[in-house]
Motif scaffolding. Sequence first.
Motif, PDB file in Angstrom:
ATOM      1  N   ALA A 144     -52.899  64.900  -7.927  1.00 30.87           N
ATOM      2  CA  ALA A 144     -53.500  63.686  -7.515  1.00 30.87           C
ATOM      3  C   ALA A 144     -53.861  63.580  -6.388  1.00 30.87           C
ATOM      4  O   ALA A 144     -53.364  63.258  -5.241  1.00 30.87           O
ATOM      5  N   THR A 145     -55.295  64.062  -6.351  1.00 32.63           N
ATOM      6  CA  THR A 145     -56.513  63.979  -5.378  1.00 32.63           C
ATOM      7  C   THR A 145     -57.326  62.550  -5.733  1.00 32.63           C
ATOM      8  O   THR A 145     -58.149  62.825  -4.590  1.00 32.63           O
ATOM      9  N   ASN A 146     -56.305  61.618  -6.210  1.00 38.69           N
ATOM     10  CA  ASN A 146     -57.559  60.984  -5.854  1.00 38.69           C
ATOM     11  C   ASN A 146     -58.745  60.660  -6.938  1.00 38.69           C
ATOM     12  O   ASN A 146     -58.909  60.305  -8.320  1.00 38.69           O
ATOM     13  N   SER A 197     -53.993  72.675   3.771  1.00 43.49           N
ATOM     14  CA  SER A 197     -54.160  73.344   2.813  1.00 43.49           C
ATOM     15  C   SER A 197     -54.683  73.172   1.648  1.00 43.49           C
ATOM     16  O   SER A 197     -54.050  72.237   0.444  1.00 43.49           O
ATOM     17  N   CYS A 198     -56.187  73.388   1.818  1.00 39.89           N
ATOM     18  CA  CYS A 198     -56.815  72.986   0.715  1.00 39.89           C
ATOM     19  C   CYS A 198     -57.048  73.925  -0.591  1.00 39.89           C
ATOM     20  O   CYS A 198     -56.852  75.047  -0.559  1.00 39.89           O
ATOM     21  N   VAL A 199     -56.621  72.803  -1.672  1.00 36.94           N
ATOM     22  CA  VAL A 199     -56.488  74.234  -2.977  1.00 36.94           C
ATOM     23  C   VAL A 199     -57.956  74.413  -3.503  1.00 36.94           C
ATOM     24  O   VAL A 199     -58.668  73.334  -3.878  1.00 36.94           O
ATOM     25  N   GLY A 207     -50.999  61.810  -1.764  1.00 31.19           N
ATOM     26  CA  GLY A 207     -51.336  59.844  -1.196  1.00 31.19           C
ATOM     27  C   GLY A 207     -49.455  59.184  -1.831  1.00 31.19           C
ATOM     28  O   GLY A 207     -49.200  60.355  -2.741  1.00 31.19           O
ATOM     29  N   ILE A 208     -50.130  58.077  -2.176  1.00 26.84           N
ATOM     30  CA  ILE A 208     -49.425  57.144  -2.616  1.00 26.84           C
ATOM     31  C   ILE A 208     -48.547  58.052  -4.085  1.00 26.84           C
ATOM     32  O   ILE A 208     -47.878  58.315  -4.629  1.00 26.84           O
ATOM     33  N   ALA A 209     -49.938  58.250  -5.143  1.00 30.21           N
ATOM     34  CA  ALA A 209     -49.934  59.228  -5.803  1.00 30.21           C
ATOM     35  C   ALA A 209     -49.237  60.563  -5.668  1.00 30.21           C
ATOM     36  O   ALA A 209     -48.079  60.928  -6.919  1.00 30.21           O
ATOM     37  N   GLY A 210     -49.128  61.571  -5.112  1.00 25.19           N
ATOM     38  CA  GLY A 210     -48.751  62.426  -4.922  1.00 25.19           C
ATOM     39  C   GLY A 210     -47.418  62.592  -5.427  1.00 25.19           C
ATOM     40  O   GLY A 210     -45.858  63.211  -5.448  1.00 25.19           O
TER      41      GLY A 210
HETATM   42  C1  FAD Z   1     -60.401  49.837   1.963  1.00 19.24           C
HETATM   43  C2  FAD Z   1     -59.711  50.105   0.748  1.00 19.24           C
HETATM   44  C3  FAD Z   1     -58.618  48.482  -0.129  1.00 19.24           C
HETATM   45  C4  FAD Z   1     -58.390  48.803  -0.918  1.00 19.24           C
HETATM   46  N1  FAD Z   1     -57.092  48.218  -1.844  1.00 19.24           N
HETATM   47  C5  FAD Z   1     -56.432  48.092  -2.665  1.00 19.24           C
HETATM   48  C6  FAD Z   1     -55.515  47.136  -3.001  1.00 19.24           C
HETATM   49  O1  FAD Z   1     -55.331  45.810  -3.165  1.00 19.24           O
HETATM   50  N2  FAD Z   1     -54.588  46.913  -4.060  1.00 19.24           N
HETATM   51  C7  FAD Z   1     -54.505  48.567  -4.611  1.00 19.24           C
HETATM   52  O2  FAD Z   1     -53.832  48.920  -5.211  1.00 19.24           O
HETATM   53  N3  FAD Z   1     -55.261  49.508  -4.569  1.00 19.24           N
HETATM   54  C8  FAD Z   1     -56.450  49.336  -3.426  1.00 19.24           C
HETATM   55  N4  FAD Z   1     -57.154  50.547  -3.125  1.00 19.24           N
HETATM   56  C9  FAD Z   1     -56.973  51.372  -3.522  1.00 19.24           C
HETATM   57  C10 FAD Z   1     -55.817  52.786  -3.119  1.00 19.24           C
HETATM   58  O3  FAD Z   1     -55.825  52.733  -1.754  1.00 19.24           O
HETATM   59  C11 FAD Z   1     -55.783  53.868  -3.676  1.00 19.24           C
HETATM   60  O4  FAD Z   1     -56.777  53.959  -5.397  1.00 19.24           O
HETATM   61  C12 FAD Z   1     -54.491  54.432  -3.373  1.00 19.24           C
HETATM   62  O5  FAD Z   1     -54.415  54.708  -2.187  1.00 19.24           O
HETATM   63  C13 FAD Z   1     -55.360  56.271  -4.044  1.00 19.24           C
HETATM   64  O6  FAD Z   1     -53.833  57.081  -4.086  1.00 19.24           O
HETATM   65  P1  FAD Z   1     -54.080  58.683  -4.780  1.00 19.24           P
HETATM   66  O7  FAD Z   1     -52.782  59.139  -3.770  1.00 19.24           O
HETATM   67  O8  FAD Z   1     -54.679  58.581  -5.733  1.00 19.24           O
HETATM   68  O9  FAD Z   1     -54.768  58.469  -3.278  1.00 19.24           O
HETATM   69  P2  FAD Z   1     -55.173  59.142  -1.862  1.00 19.24           P
HETATM   70  O10 FAD Z   1     -54.027  58.394  -1.096  1.00 19.24           O
HETATM   71  O11 FAD Z   1     -56.709  59.565  -1.165  1.00 19.24           O
HETATM   72  O12 FAD Z   1     -54.382  61.390  -1.518  1.00 19.24           O
HETATM   73  C14 FAD Z   1     -55.221  62.093  -2.324  1.00 19.24           C
HETATM   74  C15 FAD Z   1     -54.855  63.343  -1.366  1.00 19.24           C
HETATM   75  O13 FAD Z   1     -55.664  64.182  -1.964  1.00 19.24           O
HETATM   76  C16 FAD Z   1     -55.220  64.752  -0.828  1.00 19.24           C
HETATM   77  N5  FAD Z   1     -56.528  66.379  -1.583  1.00 19.24           N
HETATM   78  C17 FAD Z   1     -57.919  66.035  -1.872  1.00 19.24           C
HETATM   79  N6  FAD Z   1     -57.883  67.459  -2.522  1.00 19.24           N
HETATM   80  C18 FAD Z   1     -57.693  68.136  -2.018  1.00 19.24           C
HETATM   81  C19 FAD Z   1     -57.491  69.028  -1.931  1.00 19.24           C
HETATM   82  N7  FAD Z   1     -58.559  70.059  -2.951  1.00 19.24           N
HETATM   83  N8  FAD Z   1     -56.736  70.485  -2.114  1.00 19.24           N
HETATM   84  C20 FAD Z   1     -54.946  69.085  -1.826  1.00 19.24           C
HETATM   85  N9  FAD Z   1     -55.354  68.362  -0.966  1.00 19.24           N
HETATM   86  C21 FAD Z   1     -55.971  67.873  -1.515  1.00 19.24           C
HETATM   87  C22 FAD Z   1     -56.449  63.949   0.316  1.00 19.24           C
HETATM   88  O14 FAD Z   1     -56.792  64.992   1.563  1.00 19.24           O
HETATM   89  C23 FAD Z   1     -55.471  62.881   0.207  1.00 19.24           C
HETATM   90  O15 FAD Z   1     -54.331  62.858   1.089  1.00 19.24           O
HETATM   91  C24 FAD Z   1     -57.479  50.624  -2.117  1.00 19.24           C
HETATM   92  C25 FAD Z   1     -58.777  51.522  -0.528  1.00 19.24           C
HETATM   93  C26 FAD Z   1     -59.363  51.166  -0.385  1.00 19.24           C
HETATM   94  C27 FAD Z   1     -60.452  52.267   0.319  1.00 19.24           C
END
Ligand code: FAD
Length: 263
Positions: A233-235, A203-205, A37-40
């Motif tokens: 960075a899996t949220n 590729s699930c960790v 995602g955006i973090a990773g």
């Molecule tokens: C409806 C909605 C509205 C939002 N509005 C806002 C907003 O207005 N402003 C804002 O700043 N934020 C907002 N957010 C929050 C924001 O979208 C998230 O905080 C952010 O996108 C999280 O990014 P991330 O990279 O941490 O997680 P994600 O984008 O969820 O990426 C995590 C990735 O990890 C992968 N993963 C998980 N487990 C495993 C594993 N075991 N092995 C391998 N991969 C794995 C997943 O498949 C996924 O692709 C909103 C969220 C939602 C749902």
Amino acid sequence: MNVRDEYTQSLWMDVPVVEAPSLSGSERADVVVVGSGIAGLSVAYELVSRGRSVIVLDRGSIGSGMTARTTAHLATALDDYYKELVSVRGEECARLYYQSVMAAISRAEAIQDLENIDCDFCRIDGLWVPAPETPRSLLDEELECCQRLGIPVEDRMAPTPFHSDGMVRSLRFPGQARFHPTKYLAGLASALQRAGAKLYADSCVESIEHKLDDIVVKVSSGHEVRATDVVVATNSPVNLEVAIHTKQAPYRTYVIVGKLPGG
Ligand SMILES: Cc1cc2nc3c(=O)[nH]c(=O)nc-3n(C[C@H](O)[C@H](O)[C@H](O)COP(=O)(O)OP(=O)(O)OC[C@H]3O[C@@H](n4cnc5c(N)ncnc54)[C@H](O)[C@@H]3O)c2cc1C
């Protein structure tokens, strides 16, 4: 399961981030980033920019987690209010939170510029428009708290199309931004691939273990990546080092989109 497989689709999901194979052998890198995602992808980008070799692993397709379902508003206003953050973590932490979010927005702006990522990035204000039942005191307290922390905020007295009849007040947070999240991730993924990083989808960790001087990241197919460092960075964390997931509860948030009069 990845959210890409869910029945509902977001506005941003019509843009594919990048096609990537699954991990089909054992590999090695300086850093493994789990989650795309955006973090990773942002962490991976910073690492390759500093000369580290990086492998990104995702259990689904690249960039199809929550980042593909956001409102796409890069907000400094805090959903749970700064006054709440101050009450649990103190003023210094709340100030650092604000500064880190502002820095992150500026960094995303700089990267889309540097990498020529066409992702509709633009700076906009954020408005906190209270619901009819929101007590006035909540806005007063948040305004006072932000002012005390040095966070730019304006107490605004002008109706917007979002206000209920007879209401005019909102808090305006300047200097926020919006972008197209999957276009941005697609640009980050291309920049990563150009820099030699490897991205693996589906590729699930399943485990992350220290073995002698390495960290071994194992995916469900049995293949492994060895690395010096791992970024989760899996949220919600999938490792047991930090037990955040035991304190998390699932929520569903709805976003309503509509054309405003004159818009
Ligand atoms: C409806 C909605 C509205 C939002 N509005 C806002 C907003 O207005 N402003 C804002 O700043 N934020 C907002 N957010 C929050 C924001 O979208 C998230 O905080 C952010 O996108 C999280 O990014 P991330 O990279 O941490 O997680 P994600 O984008 O969820 O990426 C995590 C990735 O990890 C992968 N993963 C998980 N487990 C495993 C594993 N075991 N092995 C391998 N991969 C794995 C997943 O498949 C996924 O692709 C909103 C969220 C939602 C749902």
